[in-house]
Design an enzyme around this catalytic site. Structure first.
Site, short mmCIF file in Angstrom:
data_model
loop_
_atom_site.label_atom_id
_atom_site.label_comp_id
_atom_site.label_asym_id
_atom_site.label_seq_id
_atom_site.Cartn_x
_atom_site.Cartn_y
_atom_site.Cartn_z
CE LYS A 173 -4.16 -1.84 2.20
NZ LYS A 173 -5.09 -1.72 3.35
CG HIS A 271 -0.20 -4.76 9.14
ND1 HIS A 271 -0.77 -5.79 9.87
CD2 HIS A 271 -0.86 -4.75 7.95
CE1 HIS A 271 -1.73 -6.36 9.16
NE2 HIS A 271 -1.80 -5.75 7.99
CE1 TYR A 280 6.83 -1.21 9.96
CE2 TYR A 280 8.24 0.63 9.37
CZ TYR A 280 7.75 -0.64 9.11
OH TYR A 280 8.19 -1.32 8.01
#
Length: 299
Positions: A173, A271, A280
């Protein structure tokens, strides 16, 4: 500013600044279109910059009365918040009216998970004597063996396969690239498809680097993979609701159940965070590789 101009500017922002896919931009546009319809139905014909928090709360009541389920309402609210964030960044408004807008409470429903035996049964249902057999087996092995999104699989390139070091490069993405470990079963199936079957496919111009092709030499669609998986599940006698995402969810579930580190699974799935509040975390490639080798059942 009218709604048409505001939406056009928002689309350009999503494309150029956030690098979103065409499907994502279209989804955001539909959300703002609904707000524009509501604004136009009001007596005073609300403009994009003239909307207040009270108006947005009436909009939520409006879409609720249309019969939208809470999850759909929450998605629309997410689009509205992104829209007003853009408006604020561009100095088109002085204050964000959506800042204090609360989303409806929704229950998160996890997708069905296939057991390891069920995945084996689906793969065993493939007729390897047919021309598409080796390709379809490679597709399922890669989906389950690396946890790819179906769009990542259809766009997978030969030049991004590093099978000698057991990695593939995936574009996810927002055009973000990541390296994902790939197991022995998937590597074996890929090599059979590429070296023994794909070489006989008449490749169309522009598709030379695409891994998975149909019999006419063009890349596969997401719909084809969805239907193919549904058919195989029926042949295997599995009555669960199956989609390509089921394999991705099963990949993650089986790794975690086997004891894999959540951060490693997070990295492999692409993700940005395990939850919305966690930072993250990047992990080194060898650790990712050792995790999938140690915990993935097909290894």
């Amino acid at each position: 500013m009218n709604w048409q101009a505001a939406i056009k500017g928002f689309q350009n922002y999503l494309k150029l600044e956030r690098s979103l896919s065409g499907n994502s931009i279209e989804a955001y546009t539909r959300d703002i279109d609904k707000l524009a319809q509501f604004a136009d139905s009001e007596i005073n014909k609300l403009s994009p910059e003239g909307i207040k928090l009270a108006d947005l709360r009436r909009f939520i009541i409006w879409i609720n009365e249309l019969g939208m389920i809470p999850s759909s309402q929450a998605r629309i609210l997410s689009g509205i918040k992104a829209f007003y964030k853009y408006m604020l960044m561009e100095d088109l408004i002085k204050a964000d009216p959506s800042e204090l807008l609360e989303a409806p409470k929704i229950q998160r429903k996890l997708p069905d998970t296939l057991s390891y035996d069920e995945i084996n049964a689906i793969i065993a249902a493939i007729d390897l004597s047919k021309p598409e057999g080796p390709r379809n087996k490679a597709i399922l092995e890669v989906l389950y063996g690396s946890g790819l999104r179906v769009s990542e699989l259809t766009e997978l390139k030969l030049s991004n396969l590093y099978l000698d070091i057991e990695f593939i490069k995936v574009t996810g993405k927002g055009n973000k690239e990541r390296l994902v470990p790939i197991g022995e079963a998937a590597i074996k199936a890929l090599k059979i498809w590429i070296n023994e079957a794909r070489v006989h496919v008449p490749v169309q111009k522009g598709e030379e680097d695409i891994v998975f092709l149909n019999r006419r030499g063009k890349r596969l669609t997401r719909v084809y993979i969805f239907l193919m998986l549904k058919e195989l599940a029926q042949l295997a006698g599995i009555r669960k609701s199956i989609s390509p995402h089921t394999l991705r969810h099963s990949f993650a579930t089986h790794l975690v159940e086997g004891g894999a580190d959540l951060r490693a699974v997070q990295e492999m799935l692409g993700h940005e965070s395990i939850t919305t509040t966690e930072i993250y975390t990047h992990l080194d490639r060898e650790y990712l590789k050792s995790t999938i080798i140690q915990y993935h059942p097909r290894n």
